[in-house]
Motif scaffolding. Structure first.
Motif, PDB file in Angstrom:
ATOM      1  N   ASN A   1      58.135  39.432   5.109  1.00 55.31           N
ATOM      2  CA  ASN A   1      56.713  39.043   5.074  1.00 55.31           C
ATOM      3  C   ASN A   1      55.791  40.200   4.737  1.00 55.31           C
ATOM      4  O   ASN A   1      54.711  40.300   5.265  1.00 55.31           O
TER       5      ASN A   1
ATOM      6  N   ARG B   1      51.012  44.554  13.670  1.00 61.66           N
ATOM      7  CA  ARG B   1      49.745  43.925  14.071  1.00 61.66           C
ATOM      8  C   ARG B   1      49.057  44.733  15.176  1.00 61.66           C
ATOM      9  O   ARG B   1      47.843  44.857  15.184  1.00 61.66           O
TER      10      ARG B   1
ATOM     11  N   GLU C   1      54.059  40.971   2.068  1.00 57.25           N
ATOM     12  CA  GLU C   1      52.772  40.609   1.435  1.00 57.25           C
ATOM     13  C   GLU C   1      51.800  40.071   2.463  1.00 57.25           C
ATOM     14  O   GLU C   1      50.631  40.432   2.497  1.00 57.25           O
ATOM     15  N   GLN C   2      52.339  39.206   3.310  1.00 55.99           N
ATOM     16  CA  GLN C   2      51.479  38.573   4.310  1.00 55.99           C
ATOM     17  C   GLN C   2      50.893  39.621   5.251  1.00 55.99           C
ATOM     18  O   GLN C   2      49.729  39.563   5.632  1.00 55.99           O
TER      19      GLN C   2
ATOM     20  N   VAL D   1      50.331  42.764   4.583  1.00 59.54           N
ATOM     21  CA  VAL D   1      49.299  43.531   3.875  1.00 59.54           C
ATOM     22  C   VAL D   1      47.975  42.787   3.929  1.00 59.54           C
ATOM     23  O   VAL D   1      46.924  43.352   4.203  1.00 59.54           O
ATOM     24  N   GLN D   2      48.042  41.496   3.671  1.00 61.64           N
ATOM     25  CA  GLN D   2      46.826  40.673   3.706  1.00 61.64           C
ATOM     26  C   GLN D   2      46.196  40.675   5.076  1.00 61.64           C
ATOM     27  O   GLN D   2      45.006  40.878   5.246  1.00 61.64           O
ATOM     28  N   GLU D   3      47.069  40.450   6.061  1.00 64.57           N
ATOM     29  CA  GLU D   3      46.551  40.211   7.416  1.00 64.57           C
ATOM     30  C   GLU D   3      45.948  41.465   8.023  1.00 64.57           C
ATOM     31  O   GLU D   3      44.888  41.444   8.618  1.00 64.57           O
ATOM     32  N   THR D   4      46.677  42.585   7.853  1.00 67.18           N
ATOM     33  CA  THR D   4      46.239  43.763   8.582  1.00 67.18           C
ATOM     34  C   THR D   4      45.385  44.701   7.758  1.00 67.18           C
ATOM     35  O   THR D   4      44.711  45.561   8.302  1.00 67.18           O
ATOM     36  N   GLY D   5      45.434  44.589   6.454  1.00 63.90           N
ATOM     37  CA  GLY D   5      44.645  45.496   5.631  1.00 63.90           C
ATOM     38  C   GLY D   5      45.330  46.814   5.351  1.00 63.90           C
ATOM     39  O   GLY D   5      44.760  47.685   4.704  1.00 63.90           O
TER      40      GLY D   5
ATOM     41  N   ARG E   1      33.084  45.706   4.717  1.00 65.71           N
ATOM     42  CA  ARG E   1      33.504  44.337   5.029  1.00 65.71           C
ATOM     43  C   ARG E   1      32.291  43.419   5.036  1.00 65.71           C
ATOM     44  O   ARG E   1      31.278  43.717   5.636  1.00 65.71           O
TER      45      ARG E   1
ATOM     46  N   SER F   1      47.770  49.335   3.450  1.00 70.77           N
ATOM     47  CA  SER F   1      48.252  49.355   2.074  1.00 70.77           C
ATOM     48  C   SER F   1      49.773  49.266   2.084  1.00 70.77           C
ATOM     49  O   SER F   1      50.413  49.441   3.122  1.00 70.77           O
TER      50      SER F   1
ATOM     51  N   GLN G   1      35.326  34.013   9.162  1.00 72.95           N
ATOM     52  CA  GLN G   1      36.513  34.848   9.332  1.00 72.95           C
ATOM     53  C   GLN G   1      36.640  35.340  10.761  1.00 72.95           C
ATOM     54  O   GLN G   1      35.648  35.720  11.367  1.00 72.95           O
TER      55      GLN G   1
END
Lengths: 194, 684
Positions: free
Chosen positions: A13, A85, A15-16, A18-22, A97, A24, A103
Motif C-alpha cells: 500500500n 501513520r 501509494e496509499q 503517500v497520499q494519506e500521510t504526505g 494546506r 514523500s 477534509q
C-alpha cells in the motif's frame, strides 16, 4: 541493510500511504528500511519487545508510553502502515494546506500533534487528564529524586492553573490552552521527516 | 532649551525645564571651574618661581585659610561624575515628558543632547572630550554586553542558532565586501576627488561599517517589544558578528600597510576567524566555569557573591582582548555558562543585586555612549564629501536588504518555521549601526582617510539611529508584526514542554535519527551526571529542573505575599479542602478582590514581619558586613512548606473579622469590615 530489496514495490500500500500521510516516496522507503531493521524476526509486524532493541528508549522516562502509543488499544502487533501513520504526526506542518472544511484534520497539523501528545497523558482514553494520570507522568519524569509531597504539590498547582471548568482534570481544550505560547509546530516536528 | 519648553503646557514641562536648566548650570560651573583651575595652575607656577626671591626679605604671616579652593585635586573624578550625572538627569527628563518619549526613541534624544552639549562646549572654546576608543571598548561596552549575555534567552537562541550564525557571519562578510567593492567603484568616478582611496582602504571601511551594532539594536528594540524570534535574530546577529568584524578589521588594517594580498593571506584570514571566534568562546567558557565553581563556596560570604560574577566576566572580556580574540563572544559565553550554576548557588538577594547592577550599569553606559557620540560629532574634524557619504548610506541600505533577502531564501530551506516577508523586512530594517563602528573608525591612523571615513560613519550612524530608529515603531504597528506576549511562568507549560522533549527524543530514537533532540538530551544527561555535581553546592546539585522551576515560582509568590500583605491574589494558598467548595466563576471571569484599607494593611504587614523575624537566627553582634538571614534562604523543602503553612494559618486568623456579611466569589476564609471595603477588579 540485509538482503531485502529496497524498492517501493515491496512495500504494501505504498501509494496509499503517500497520499494519506504526505510523506514523500523517499521517506516511505527510509521508514520501511527502519521498520525492517526493528523487525528482527522478519514477520512484517512489530511487537513491543522489538522496540526494546532501541537502547536509548529504555533510558527515556516515558519510553514505555511512547511504545504503547504505537499500538492501538488491544492490539499486540504493529504493521508498517500503522507505524508510518503514527510517525506522520511528527512531520513538519504543510504551510500551504488549503483549509478545506470537509477534509479531516491531517495528522501533522498542530491539532493532530497535540491530540497525539494528549493521548500519551490520557492512558484510559476518557478525554481528560485526571490528577492520578498527571501524577504518573510526573513520577516517571522526576524519578526517585523527589518526595511524594513535592509531586502532590506540583500536580496540585498544575491542575489549578489549567483547570477552568473546575472538574479537577485537564481536558483537551485546557491542555491546548496551557500550551498556547509554545510553537507546537516547531516543538513537535522532526526535520528528518520533512 | 526653548525647543524642549515649547510642546506641552503642563507642569511637567516646567519640571523638565528646571532639570535642564540646573543641569546646564552645573555644567557651566564645571567648565568655568576647569578654566579657572587652569588659570590657577599657571599662576601657581608663577608664584613658586617668585618665592625664592621674596623668601629672605619678608616673613609675612598669612592668615590661616579658613576656606580654600583646590579644584585640581578632585578634577578627574569630579568631571566624570558630573558627566554621568548630566546624562542621567537628561534621561530622567525625557521620561517625564510622555509625548516625546513615545515618538522618539531614547537613543535619538541622547545623541541630540550630546550635540547640544558639544555645541556649547565648542562655543565656549573648550576642548570637548571625545569618545576615546579605549574608554569605549574597556569601560563602556562590557556592561552592556554582559547584561545582554547574562540574560540571554537560551532556548530561543539555541533553537535559532543556525539562522543567527548565517546572518552574522555570511551576512556581515557580504556587507563588508559589497560595500567595500562598490565604494571603490564610486571612488573611481572622476569628479568625486576620491581617487586616492585605494581598494584596501575601501575594504577596510566596508568592514567597519558593515557590522550591526548591539548597543543601537538593544536601545531601539527594547522599546518596541517585538516578538521573541525577531528580537533574538537581530540581537544575536549583532552579538556574533563581532568575531567577523574583529578579523576583517585587523586583516585589512594589516594589508593596507603591506599593500598587497596573496592567497595565503586569505587562507590565514579564514583560520584567524575560526581562532578568534572559537577562542573567544573558549576563554569565556573557562572563566564561566571558574565563576560557577567559585560560587559553590560562597554560602558564608553572601555579600561578595555578585562581585564574583562581575569580575570573572570582566576578566574573560579582558583576557580575550589580550589575544585579539573576540571579547564580546567571550563575555557572552562566560555569562551563559555561569548562569545556571550560579543561580542555583547564590542567595535570592545576590540574584536581585546582580540583576539590578547589570541593568544599572548597562543603562548608564548606553546613555553615556550616545551622549558622547553626539559630542564627538560636533568636536571632531570633519571631511565632508557628498559623493562618498551619500553613496555610503545608500549602499549600506541596499546591501543589507539584498543580504537579508538572499540569506533568508537559503535559510528557509532548512528551517521548520519559515521567515515571512514581514520578518525579513524587520530584520533588514533593524540593522542599525552604532558606536562600535565609530570607535573602530577612530582607531584608524591615517589622518586624511580617517576624517573622511569618520564623517561617513557618523552620517550612517545618525541615519540609522534617527531615521530607522524613529520609524521602526510605526512600521511595526503598520505591518502588524507579532508583539511580545507577556510571559507569566506556568508550571503547566514547563511540565508539558519537558514531556514533549522526552517524546521527541524517543521518536527520534525510534526513527534512528540523531536529531537535535537527541543531542540536547545527551547534553542534559552529561550535565546532570557530571557537571552539576561539581558546580552546585549541597543538595541542590541533584534537584531536577522541574523542581527548581516550581520552587522559583513558589518563592516568587511567597515574596509577593509578604510584600503586599494581601491574601486575595494567591490561589495556591487555598488548601485542597476549600477547593471542593468553590463556586463556579462568573461569565466574564471578573473577580472582585476586596482591598484592605491602609491602616489594616499596615497592621497585617507588621504582624507578618514580626512572625517572620522569629524564624531568623539569633542575631550576632552588629557587623557592617553581615546580611540579615532571609527567611527564604537555603531552606529545605519541608521547612519551607511548614513556614508557608504557618504563614497561611496566621494570615487567615488575623484577617478574619467577625462580620455580618461576607461576599466573595471564591471561598476564602477572609472577611472584611464592611465600611472598609473597596473592591478592585482583577482582569487576570
Amino acid at each position: 541493510m540485509g538482503s531485502n530489496s529496497s524498492s517501493m514495490n515491496n512495500i504494501p500500500n505504498a501509494e496509499q500511504l503517500v497520499q494519506e500521510t504526505g510523506f514523500s516516496a523517499a521517506h516511505i522507503l527510509r521508514l520501511y528500511e527502519r521498520f525492517q531493521f526493528l523487525d528482527k524476526d522478519d514477520t512484517g509486524q512489530l511487537r513491543p519487545e522489538d522496540f526494546g532493541a532501541v537502547r536509548e528508549l529504555a533510558m527515556n522516562p516515558i519510553g514505555d508510553r511512547i511504545i504503547s502509543a504505537f499500538f492501538s488499544p488491544g492490539q499486540e502487533t504493529l504493521d508498517f502502515a500503522s507505524f508510518v501513520r503514527v510517525l506522520a504526526h511528527f512531520r513538519p506542518a504543510d504551510s500551504n494546506r488549503t483549509r478545506d472544511g470537509a477534509q479531516p484534520e491531517p495528522a501533522n497539523s498542530s491539532m493532530g500533534k497535540l491530540k497525539f501528545a494528549f493521548q500519551l497523558y490520557d492512558q484510559d482514553r476518557d478525554g481528560k487528564i485526571s490528577r492520578a494520570e498527571l501524577l504518573q507522568v510526573l513520577r516517571a519524569m522526576l524519578g526517585m529524586q523527589v518526595t511524594e509531597e513535592q509531586l502532590q504539590s506540583i500536580a496540585e498547582r498544575a491542575i489549578q492553573e489549567a483547570d477552568f471548568d473546575q472538574d479537577d482534570a485537564i481536558s483537551f481544550d485546557e491542555f491546548r490552552k496551557s500550551l498556547e505560547k509554545v510553537n507546537i509546530d516547531h516543538k513537535m516536528s522532526i526535520r528528518f521527516l520533512s | 532649551m526653548a525647543v524642549l519648553l515649547r510642546p506641552p503646557r503642563r507642569s511637567c514641562s516646567r519640571i523638565t525645564a528646571l532639570l535642564v536648566r540646573s543641569a546646564c548650570v552645573l555644567f557651566l560651573v564645571v567648565v568655568c571651574a576647569a578654566s579657572a583651575a587652569r588659570r590657577d595652575a599657571v599662576e601657581g607656577n608663577n608664584d613658586t618661581s617668585h618665592h625664592p626671591l621674596t623668601n629672605s626679605t619678608a616673613h609675612k604671616k598669612k592668615p590661616f585659610p579658613v576656606l580654600s579652593f583646590n579644584y585640581d585635586h578632585v578634577r578627574k573624578p569630579f568631571e566624570i561624575s558630573l558627566w554621568i550625572l548630566l546624562a542621567l538627569l537628561m534621561k530622567l527628563g525625557f521620561h517625564i515628558i510622555p509625548t516625546v518619549s513615545t515618538v522618539v526613541p531614547e537613543s535619538c534624544l541622547l545623541i541630540f543632547v550630546g550635540l547640544l552639549v558639544g555645541g556649547i562646549i565648542k562655543a565656549i572654546g573648550e576642548e570637548a572630550p571625545i569618545l576615546d576608543s579605549k574608554l569605549f571598548f574597556l569601560y563602556l561596552l562590557p556592561p552592556i554586553i554582559l547584561d545582554a549575555g547574562y540574560f540571554l534567552p537560551i532556548r530561543a537562541f539555541t533553537e535559532n542558532m543556525g539562522t543567527i550564525l548565517v546572518f552574522a557571519v555570511v551576512g556581515t562578510l557580504w556587507n563588508a565586501f559589497f560595500i567595500g567593492g562598490m565604494m571603490y567603484g564610486v571612488c573611481q568616478i572622476e569628479g568625486a576627488k576620491l581617487a586616492d582611496v585605494d581598494l584596501l582602504s575601501c575594504l577596510l571601511f566596508g568592514s567597519i561599517i558593515s557590522a550591526v551594532d548591539p548597543v543601537a539594536v538593544l536601545a531601539v528594540f527594547e522599546e518596541i517589544h517585538i516578538n521573541e524570534l525577531l528580537h533574538i535574530l537581530v540581537f544575536g546577529e549583532s552579538l556574533l558578528n563581532d568575531a567577523v568584524t574583529v578579523v576583517l578589521y585587523h586583516l585589512f588594517k594589516e594589508f593596507s600597510h603591506a599593500g598587497t594580498v596573496t592567497v595565503v593571506d586569505a587562507v590565514l584570514g579564514v583560520v584567524c576567524f575560526l581562532v578568534v571566534s572559537l577562542g573567544g568562546v573558549l576563554v569565556g567558557a573557562i572563566y564561566g566555569l571558574l565563576g560557577a565553581f567559585t560560587s559553590r563556596f560562597t554560602s558564608h560570604t553572601r555579600v561578595i557573591e555578585p562581585l564574583f560574577v562581575f569580575l570573572y566576566s570582566y576578566m574573560a572580556y579582558l583576557s580575550a582582548e589580550v589575544f585579539h580574540l573576540s571579547g564580546i563572544m567571550s563575555l557572552i559565553a562566560c555569562g551563559v555558562m555561569m548562569r545556571p550554576y550560579v543561580e542555583a548557588n547564590i542567595s535570592h538577594k545576590s540574584y536581585t543585586t546582580i540583576k539590578y547592577f547589570l541593568k544599572m550599569w548597562s543603562s548608564v553606559s548606553e546613555t553615556l555612549i550616545f551622549i558622547f557620540l553626539g559630542v564627538s560629532t560636533v568636536a571632531g574634524p570633519h571631511a565632508w564629501n557628498w559623493t562618498f557619504v551619500v553613496s555610503t548610506v545608500v549602499l549600506c541600505l541596499v546591501s543589507r536588504v539584498l543580504g537579508v533577502i538572499g540569506l533568508t531564501f537559503i535559510i528557509n530551506k532548512f528551517r521548520i518555521v519559515k521567515l515571512t516577508k514581514k520578518d525579513q523586512f524587520i530584520v533588514a530594517y533593524g540593522g542599525l549601526r552604532g558606536a562600535i563602528a565609530f570607535s573602530l573608525g577612530f582607531l584608524l591612523t591615517n589622518s586624511e582617510m580617517k576624517q573622511l571615513f569618520l564623517t561617513a560613519i557618523i552620517t550612517v550612524i545618525f541615519f540609522t539611529v534617527f531615521v530607522q530608529g524613529m520609524t521602526i515603531r510605526p512600521l511595526v504597528e503598520l505591518l502588524a508584526v507579532k508583539r511580545k506576549k507577556e510571559n507569566k511562568g506556568s508550571i503547566n507549560e514547563e511540565i508539558h514542554t519537558q514531556f514533549l522533549d522526552h517524546l521527541l527524543t524517543g521518536i527520534e530514537c525510534i526513527c534512528g535519527h540523531y536529531g537535535h533532540h537527541h543531542w540536547k538530551d545527551k547534553l542534559n544527561r552529561f550535565n546532570k551526571a557530571y557537571v552539576k555535581k561539581w558546580l552546585i553546592a549541597g543538595e541542590r546539585s541533584t534537584e531536577p529542573q522541574l523542581i527548581s522551576f516550581y520552587n522559583k515560582m513558589e518563592m516568587k509568590q511567597a515574596m509577593m505575599l509578604v510584600e503586599s500583605g494581601s491574601a486575595a491574589k494567591l490561589p495556591t494558598i487555598v488548601s485542597s479542602v476549600s477547593m471542593q467548595n468553590i463556586q463556579p466563576r462568573g461569565p466574564a471571569r471578573r473577580r472582585a478582590i476586596p482591598s484592605i484599607s491602609k491602616s489594616r494593611e499596615e497592621e497585617i504587614r507588621k504582624i507578618l514581619r514580626n512572625n517572620l523575624q522569629k524564624t531568623r537566627q539569633r542575631l550576632r553582634s552588629y557587623s557592617r558586613h553581615d546580611l540579615m538571614l532571609d527567611p527564604f534562604e537555603d531552606l529545605s523543602e519541608v521547612r519551607f512548606r511548614k513556614q508557608r503553612v504557618e504563614m497561611e494559618r496566621r494570615m487567615s486568623h488575623y484577617l478574619t473579622v467577625p462580620a455580618n456579611r461576607q461576599e466573595t466569589p471564591q471561598v476564602r476564609k477572609v472577611c472584611f469590615e464592611p465600611e472598609h471595603q473597596v473592591y478592585t477588579y482583577d482582569d487576570s
